[in-house]
Design a protein around this motif. Structure first.
Motif, mmCIF file in Angstrom:
data_model
loop_
_atom_site.group_PDB
_atom_site.id
_atom_site.type_symbol
_atom_site.label_atom_id
_atom_site.label_comp_id
_atom_site.label_asym_id
_atom_site.label_seq_id
_atom_site.Cartn_x
_atom_site.Cartn_y
_atom_site.Cartn_z
ATOM 1 N N ASN A 174 1.066 -1.445 -0.432
ATOM 2 C CA ASN A 174 0.171 -0.200 0.116
ATOM 3 C C ASN A 174 0.802 1.473 -0.016
ATOM 4 O O ASN A 174 0.264 2.298 0.706
ATOM 5 C CB ASN A 174 -0.907 0.119 1.182
ATOM 6 C CG ASN A 174 -1.981 0.202 1.117
ATOM 7 O OD1 ASN A 174 -2.660 0.631 -0.651
ATOM 8 N ND2 ASN A 174 -2.787 1.760 1.577
ATOM 9 N N GLU A 175 2.204 0.848 -0.607
ATOM 10 C CA GLU A 175 2.949 1.810 -0.392
ATOM 11 C C GLU A 175 3.783 2.500 -1.790
ATOM 12 O O GLU A 175 3.664 1.717 -2.626
ATOM 13 C CB GLU A 175 4.259 2.149 0.247
ATOM 14 C CG GLU A 175 3.504 2.358 1.782
ATOM 15 C CD GLU A 175 4.669 2.519 2.926
ATOM 16 O OE1 GLU A 175 6.218 1.931 1.975
ATOM 17 O OE2 GLU A 175 4.844 1.977 3.984
ATOM 18 N N ASP A 176 3.574 3.861 -2.361
ATOM 19 C CA ASP A 176 4.486 4.391 -3.874
ATOM 20 C C ASP A 176 5.848 4.750 -2.743
ATOM 21 O O ASP A 176 5.259 6.548 -2.787
ATOM 22 C CB ASP A 176 3.687 4.746 -4.647
ATOM 23 C CG ASP A 176 3.721 4.264 -5.718
ATOM 24 O OD1 ASP A 176 5.194 5.232 -6.023
ATOM 25 O OD2 ASP A 176 3.770 4.922 -7.002
ATOM 26 N N THR A 177 7.196 4.118 -3.548
ATOM 27 C CA THR A 177 8.037 5.341 -3.145
ATOM 28 C C THR A 177 8.215 6.512 -3.843
ATOM 29 O O THR A 177 8.440 7.282 -3.081
ATOM 30 C CB THR A 177 8.910 4.252 -3.603
ATOM 31 O OG1 THR A 177 9.308 3.815 -5.203
ATOM 32 C CG2 THR A 177 9.204 2.568 -2.535
ATOM 33 N N GLN A 178 7.401 6.639 -4.722
ATOM 34 C CA GLN A 178 7.955 8.080 -5.122
ATOM 35 C C GLN A 178 6.619 8.827 -4.826
ATOM 36 O O GLN A 178 6.591 10.125 -4.919
ATOM 37 C CB GLN A 178 7.528 8.358 -6.918
ATOM 38 C CG GLN A 178 8.649 7.725 -7.770
ATOM 39 C CD GLN A 178 8.670 7.423 -9.360
ATOM 40 O OE1 GLN A 178 8.251 8.737 -10.178
ATOM 41 N NE2 GLN A 178 8.276 5.623 -10.114
ATOM 42 N N TYR A 179 4.847 8.493 -4.873
ATOM 43 C CA TYR A 179 4.243 8.964 -3.816
ATOM 44 C C TYR A 179 3.830 8.790 -2.351
ATOM 45 O O TYR A 179 2.734 7.818 -1.728
ATOM 46 C CB TYR A 179 3.038 9.413 -4.679
ATOM 47 C CG TYR A 179 3.112 9.370 -6.099
ATOM 48 C CD1 TYR A 179 3.232 10.559 -5.903
ATOM 49 C CD2 TYR A 179 3.991 8.736 -6.898
ATOM 50 C CE1 TYR A 179 3.251 11.223 -7.623
ATOM 51 C CE2 TYR A 179 4.339 9.276 -8.121
ATOM 52 C CZ TYR A 179 3.696 10.376 -8.412
ATOM 53 O OH TYR A 179 3.784 11.483 -9.851
#
Length: 218
Positions: A174-179
């Motif tokens: 549930n994570e996006d490294t860019q966001y």
């Protein structure tokens, strides 16, 4: 029966095969494709040093890298859109534009298809060669999302949660490294990473891959 050049040879991942179904002196692509069309195990043709070659894989061996143009067999009654390519019972189209996941889903649906669904081990295996050969440099949205109910991942072609998702280690998280402050509810794959799914922020614009129903197999 027709033949389609998917990408220039420099964009391909070449195989290690040195087995050729046939080799025949020829400089005419039409003559080469006729021979392949008559051989049910022939998938691809190319001409190298005035010799026509037929192979059962998608690409020639790596010693011919950047020197040949390979043409893949396509049934004439498959893949109604000209941008869709037939491969192993699938009609697929990798985009040349970037959209967010929702826009990409609509784009595919407007072409009478949907975002690519990889809901079985067999389909993953069948698709892997095509994606890793021609699209290995791109991250691609596919039709997986848990946007309706958190942690309940579904494929766009089905109405219930699926049991098959081939996730990258540690995914979905549930994570996006860019966001880092945005939830990641949409699936994408990296063809050069064995088609392992990763959850991404849905409004991140990226390339995507559509599929449409095939009528038959080669």
């Amino acid at each position: 029966m027709r033949f389609k050049e998917l990408y220039p040879s420099t964009r391909m991942r070449f195989s290690d095969t040195t087995f050729y179904l046939f080799q025949q002196p020829s400089t005419a692509l039409e003559e080469c494709t006729v021979i392949c069309a008559q051989n049910p195990t022939c998938r691809t043709v190319f001409i190298y040093q005035d010799v026509c070659f037929g192979i059962s894989t998608l690409t020639p061996d790596s010693s011919m890298r950047s020197k040949v143009r390979a043409f893949v067999k396509q049934p004439s009654d498959e893949c109604g859109g000209r941008d869709f390519v037939y491969y192993d019972g699938l009609c697929v189209m990798a985009s040349t534009i970037k959209l967010n996941w929702y826009e990409a889903r609509t784009y595919c649906e407007n072409l009478d298809g949907h975002l690519l669904v990889l809901d079985s081990e067999q389909k993953l295996k069948s698709t892997k060669e095509l994606l890793q050969t021609y699209y290995q440099y791109f991250e691609l949205y596919v039709g997986a999302s848990d946007g309706s109910t958190e942690d309940e991942w579904k494929w766009v072609s089905v109405t219930t949660a699926s049991d098959f998702f081939y996730w990258r280690k540690g995914q979905p998280n549930n994570e996006d490294t860019q966001y880092p402050n945005k939830t990641a509810n949409c699936g994408a794959v990296y063809p050069n990473d064995d088609l392992e799914l990763q959850d991404e922020y849905c409004y991140h614009e990226k390339r995507f891959i559509c599929e449409m129903k095939s009528l038959k197999r080669l």
